[in-house]
Enzyme design. Structure first.
Site, PDB file in Angstrom:
ATOM      1  N   PRO A  28       3.379  -4.254  20.675  1.00 40.87           N
ATOM      2  CA  PRO A  28       2.637  -5.161  21.564  1.00 40.87           C
ATOM      3  C   PRO A  28       1.140  -4.841  21.479  1.00 40.87           C
ATOM      4  O   PRO A  28       0.750  -3.680  21.426  1.00 40.87           O
ATOM      5  CB  PRO A  28       3.184  -4.830  22.955  1.00 40.87           C
ATOM      6  CG  PRO A  28       4.485  -4.149  22.733  1.00 40.87           C
ATOM      7  CD  PRO A  28       4.381  -3.469  21.398  1.00 40.87           C
ATOM      8  N   GLU A  29       0.328  -5.890  21.406  1.00 40.70           N
ATOM      9  CA  GLU A  29      -1.120  -5.706  21.264  1.00 40.70           C
ATOM     10  C   GLU A  29      -1.811  -6.115  22.567  1.00 40.70           C
ATOM     11  O   GLU A  29      -1.153  -6.376  23.575  1.00 40.70           O
ATOM     12  CB  GLU A  29      -1.626  -6.539  20.068  1.00 40.70           C
ATOM     13  CG  GLU A  29      -0.896  -6.191  18.767  1.00 40.70           C
ATOM     14  CD  GLU A  29      -1.336  -7.020  17.564  1.00 40.70           C
ATOM     15  OE1 GLU A  29      -2.506  -7.441  17.523  1.00 40.70           O
ATOM     16  OE2 GLU A  29      -0.509  -7.244  16.660  1.00 40.70           O
ATOM     17  N   LYS A  85      -4.159  -1.026  24.106  1.00 42.05           N
ATOM     18  CA  LYS A  85      -2.745  -1.396  24.195  1.00 42.05           C
ATOM     19  C   LYS A  85      -2.015  -0.574  25.253  1.00 42.05           C
ATOM     20  O   LYS A  85      -0.787  -0.473  25.231  1.00 42.05           O
ATOM     21  CB  LYS A  85      -2.073  -1.158  22.838  1.00 42.05           C
ATOM     22  CG  LYS A  85      -2.690  -1.910  21.677  1.00 42.05           C
ATOM     23  CD  LYS A  85      -2.007  -1.497  20.381  1.00 42.05           C
ATOM     24  CE  LYS A  85      -2.717  -2.079  19.171  1.00 42.05           C
ATOM     25  NZ  LYS A  85      -2.173  -1.553  17.905  1.00 42.05           N
ATOM     26  N   ARG A 293       0.699  -1.990   5.773  1.00 45.76           N
ATOM     27  CA  ARG A 293       1.255  -3.030   6.642  1.00 45.76           C
ATOM     28  C   ARG A 293       1.341  -4.369   5.920  1.00 45.76           C
ATOM     29  O   ARG A 293       0.409  -4.750   5.202  1.00 45.76           O
ATOM     30  CB  ARG A 293       0.379  -3.194   7.903  1.00 45.76           C
ATOM     31  CG  ARG A 293       0.175  -1.940   8.728  1.00 45.76           C
ATOM     32  CD  ARG A 293       1.496  -1.309   9.185  1.00 45.76           C
ATOM     33  NE  ARG A 293       2.319  -2.222   9.944  1.00 45.76           N
ATOM     34  CZ  ARG A 293       2.278  -2.359  11.268  1.00 45.76           C
ATOM     35  NH1 ARG A 293       1.464  -1.623  11.981  1.00 45.76           N
ATOM     36  NH2 ARG A 293       3.080  -3.213  11.873  1.00 45.76           N
TER      37      ARG A 293
END
Ligand code: ZN
Length: 303
Positions: A28-29, A85, A293
């Site tokens: 989650p950002e 975050k 990523r």
């Protein structure tokens, strides 16, 4: 207290948890944590914590669980805030609970707690005196809760080199240009994800920002023109704000504080669209691995 052990055979939805899958999970950002923050400000501020149940002791860090319980049972929630975050629950005993959800954490508010609300991956339960509760869930168990004295929060975050908050008023175009000046040889997408550079942006929104600004994720900072930088800045603010409006992106296990999925997934422009037609130019969206990523982009309209 039963020590919980999450088995490798458990699944996230129907997807088995295998090591390779962990690499693909997105944390989650900022928009997701900001959503939880805003909701919890409406739901739990003013509530008194009657009892705390710690079902997985390792989630509580920097303090023994027994001390944690004795220090926080009986306290009242004053304020919910966010840094990058990380979610911060401010209490009336001069302490704050710093909660990082990491890959698969959830904070779910339940108005009338039933036994069935508590899952095998519910690790901490905060019971309020009105029968409601806040559950800290985490399938992969990478998250944590850390008690920090409220007066020491600024020091705590600066010791960890948290970068500036991109939605704060003082994050001006001038400040962004200044920050970029110190990173001429960095690639823009991994740099946007660097939490010491800017707080709160991760793998999903960094891809969306590059797409919006028509910039290749691999572009070196020193090759960016003034116009490019202006576009990145504008896109960054726009995308984060818009995603908050839709309560974030539930690409993996993220749920908001009311246990609902965020609505931003259908609004994603490039993330997860590899092999599909670009919404802007009709070209084919490609995917590469950048700084470890998965990164999607359109080679035709991102330069
Ligand atoms: Zn395109």
């Amino acid at each position: 207290m039963v020590k919980r052990c999450i088995h490798i055979a458990e699944t996230i939805g129907s997807i088995p948890i295998l090591p390779i899958y962990i690499l693909k999970l997105n944390m989650p950002e900022l928009p997701e944590i900001e959503t939880i923050k805003r909701q919890l400000n409406n739901l739990v501020v003013g509530k008194k914590i009657k009892k705390i149940e710690i079902r997985l002791p390792k989630i509580v860090q920097l303090m023994a669980p027994i001390k944690f319980k004795s220090l926080f049972q009986g306290t009242t929630i004053k304020k919910i805030s966010r840094r990058g975050k990380v979610l911060i629950i401010g209490l009336n005993n001069n302490y704050s609970l710093v909660i990082h959800l990491k890959l698969t954490g959830q904070l779910i508010y339940i108005k009338t707690l039933k036994h069935s609300n508590i899952k095998t991956f519910t690790h901490v339960v905060y019971y309020f005196d009105d029968g409601s509760a806040l559950l800290h869930n985490d399938i992969r168990q990478f998250g944590y809760v850390r008690p920090i004295r409220t007066s020491e929060l600024d020091k705590y975050f600066s010791d960890q080199s948290f970068g500036p908050e991109p939605l704060e008023k003082d994050f001006t175009p001038k400040k962004f240009i200044e920050l970029l000046k110190h990173k001429p040889n960095q690639k823009i997408k991994p740099l946007l994800m660097d939490q010491t550079f800017i707080s709160g942006i991760g793998n999903i929104y960094s891809q969306e920002i590059c797409f919006c600004a028509k910039i290749l994720p691999t572009r070196l900072v020193k090759t960016l023109t003034d116009k490019d930088i202006k576009n990145i800045y504008k896109c960054l603010k726009q995308i984060l704000k818009n995603s908050i409006k839709y309560r974030g992106t539930s690409s993996d296990t993220y749920l908001d504080a009311q246990g609902k999925k965020g609505d931003y997934v259908p609004r994603l422009k490039v993330y997860g669209r590899e092999g599909k037609k670009c919404f802007r130019c009709g070209g084919m969206v490609k995917k590469i691995t950048l700084a470890g990523r998965g990164t999607s982009y359109c080679p035709s309209c991102q330069r």
